[in-house]
Design a protein around this motif. Sequence first.
Motif, mmCIF file in Angstrom:
data_model
loop_
_atom_site.group_PDB
_atom_site.id
_atom_site.type_symbol
_atom_site.label_atom_id
_atom_site.label_comp_id
_atom_site.label_asym_id
_atom_site.label_seq_id
_atom_site.Cartn_x
_atom_site.Cartn_y
_atom_site.Cartn_z
ATOM 1 N N PHE A 84 32.981 -6.126 4.967
ATOM 2 C CA PHE A 84 34.220 -6.718 4.494
ATOM 3 C C PHE A 84 34.098 -8.231 4.576
ATOM 4 O O PHE A 84 33.650 -8.773 5.586
ATOM 5 C CB PHE A 84 35.410 -6.241 5.330
ATOM 6 C CG PHE A 84 35.905 -4.887 4.911
ATOM 7 C CD1 PHE A 84 36.833 -4.766 3.892
ATOM 8 C CD2 PHE A 84 35.409 -3.755 5.515
ATOM 9 C CE1 PHE A 84 37.271 -3.515 3.483
ATOM 10 C CE2 PHE A 84 35.840 -2.503 5.118
ATOM 11 C CZ PHE A 84 36.776 -2.379 4.098
ATOM 12 N N GLY A 85 34.501 -8.889 3.492
ATOM 13 C CA GLY A 85 34.513 -10.346 3.477
ATOM 14 C C GLY A 85 35.796 -10.872 4.091
ATOM 15 O O GLY A 85 36.743 -10.118 4.372
ATOM 16 N N THR A 86 35.854 -12.180 4.256
ATOM 17 C CA THR A 86 37.065 -12.798 4.805
ATOM 18 C C THR A 86 38.252 -12.660 3.863
ATOM 19 O O THR A 86 39.396 -12.831 4.267
ATOM 20 C CB THR A 86 36.819 -14.291 5.106
ATOM 21 O OG1 THR A 86 36.375 -14.933 3.899
ATOM 22 C CG2 THR A 86 35.767 -14.463 6.193
ATOM 23 N N ASP A 87 37.963 -12.310 2.595
ATOM 24 C CA ASP A 87 39.027 -12.085 1.612
ATOM 25 C C ASP A 87 39.586 -10.667 1.673
ATOM 26 O O ASP A 87 40.449 -10.301 0.887
ATOM 27 C CB ASP A 87 38.522 -12.382 0.199
ATOM 28 C CG ASP A 87 37.308 -11.555 -0.197
ATOM 29 O OD1 ASP A 87 36.860 -10.695 0.603
ATOM 30 O OD2 ASP A 87 36.783 -11.766 -1.304
ATOM 31 N N GLY A 88 39.069 -9.832 2.607
ATOM 32 C CA GLY A 88 39.558 -8.463 2.749
ATOM 33 C C GLY A 88 38.937 -7.476 1.788
ATOM 34 O O GLY A 88 39.309 -6.304 1.784
ATOM 35 N N LYS A 89 37.998 -7.919 0.972
ATOM 36 C CA LYS A 89 37.339 -7.036 0.006
ATOM 37 C C LYS A 89 36.049 -6.486 0.604
ATOM 38 O O LYS A 89 35.400 -7.128 1.422
ATOM 39 C CB LYS A 89 37.056 -7.785 -1.285
ATOM 40 C CG LYS A 89 38.324 -8.161 -2.031
ATOM 41 C CD LYS A 89 38.006 -8.861 -3.316
ATOM 42 C CE LYS A 89 39.224 -9.091 -4.171
ATOM 43 N NZ LYS A 89 40.307 -9.793 -3.543
ATOM 44 N N LEU A 90 35.707 -5.279 0.177
ATOM 45 C CA LEU A 90 34.489 -4.624 0.632
ATOM 46 C C LEU A 90 33.357 -4.994 -0.309
ATOM 47 O O LEU A 90 33.449 -4.771 -1.519
ATOM 48 C CB LEU A 90 34.683 -3.104 0.653
ATOM 49 C CG LEU A 90 33.497 -2.272 1.112
ATOM 50 C CD1 LEU A 90 33.126 -2.602 2.554
ATOM 51 C CD2 LEU A 90 33.826 -0.788 0.989
#
Length: 125
Positions: free
Chosen positions: A85-91
């Motif tokens: 998971f990135g800091t943007d909340g996307k996988l």
Amino acid sequence: LRAGGLPLAAGKQGLLGVAFDPNFATNNFVYVYYTTSTSPIHNRLSRFTASAANGDVVAAGSEVQLLNLPTLSSATNHNGGAIHFGTDGKLYIAVGDNANSAGPLRHLRGCRAGIAGNIRTHDQA
């Protein structure tokens, strides 16, 4: 976390990546990237839910298939995978080329999965 029934490794196939949802404490979601063990053999991204009774075990029947990649060649190499998971909340998912650099994975360049399980390409919001 235990998830019975996932295939064992063969070459660079099997369990390829695991990521816990950023909101795991409330939703119990675990994302797993793995090679299927039944024909046609292919790599898959699925979301599982940890058991409410025992958070160390995946709940039976909880698999939600999010992405099924094309059938793999007979090669068992270049199937590496990583999910985070990135800091943007996307996988984010990194996939191998299955020893075929011009193969069917070209269409995945720039794809990403949102927490809701939706798959987007790099040019979609």
